[in-house]
Design an enzyme around this catalytic site. Sequence first.
Site, PDB file in Angstrom:
ATOM      1  CE  LYS A 190      -3.639   2.649   0.298  1.00 28.56           C
ATOM      2  NZ  LYS A 190      -4.692   2.567   1.325  1.00 28.56           N
ATOM      3  CE  LYS A 258      -3.839   6.882   7.742  1.00 31.50           C
ATOM      4  NZ  LYS A 258      -4.341   5.498   7.793  1.00 31.50           N
TER       5      LYS A 258
END
Length: 305
Positions: A190, A258
């Site tokens: 990811k 984030k």
Amino acid sequence: MTSSTHPRPYESVPSRAVAFIGLGVMGYPMAGHLALAGHRVTVYNRTAAKARAWVDEFQATVAPRHAATPREAAQDADFVFCCVGNDDDLRSVTLGADGAFAGMRAGTIFIDHTTDSANVARELSATAAQAGLQFIDAPVSGGQAGAQNGQLTVMCGGDRTAFDAMRPLALAFAKAVARMGESGAGQLTKMVNQICIAGVVQGLAEAIAFGQRAGLDIDLVLEVIGKGAAQSWQMDNRGKTMAAGQFDFGFAVDWMRKDLGLVLDEARRNGARLPMTALVDQFYADVQQMGGHRWDTSSLIKRLE
């Protein structure tokens, strides 16, 4: 998403008892797809009203219910899915007396769809193993639209047998579910995904801003170059809205920062050089200072106006 509609048929999978922890913009529709696929879904959400609303929406499916704690949600489940905010949120719903791990039967599989650190994936995988449980880190790509349409891509790390068991269920909300390696490999994949997106969005923003300054018909430009080597998902899905200054949808800048923070932390550990990613992260900080915390990531173009 409503319980009466779905864009594609579900694969035939035997009904299982499933828990879903975290009903945010991703988790809410993902849990819904599991219910619509015929699974017996119990949900938990930190805000109980959201869990009650989910049960009301999917009341026509197989015995949907909500639980007061993650432990209660997980008690009778064969599979426990989770999609929360960050490492600390994940620990809060898995560990402790009210955590999911405390309620899970030996052999039950916990599937974490949160985008969090590879370290927490390895940590919780080891903790789960000590309790006789299985843990799969399984972050997703495809955004809110992908979750609603059941078209997510899921990148998994963990034991192959556990992966093979959870994959048919995950296909209720995904178009692709792949095992990338051992624990943490899903999260690392990811991170690769987010590095790619950061560079593509910045390049697209600069290209559109340049074309506008040059007096070109940007919609026509995007239509033409979108048929060649410059084509990308971002161009196809965000090019015209970027040009129109529309950002009140999609993947929020706060979420991207984030994610990029996780990427840059991991790069400091493994020695990878990410100059472009670090620069784009700071560009997103500029967007936040402009008030764009919840704008879509394509709002990078606002810096160039």
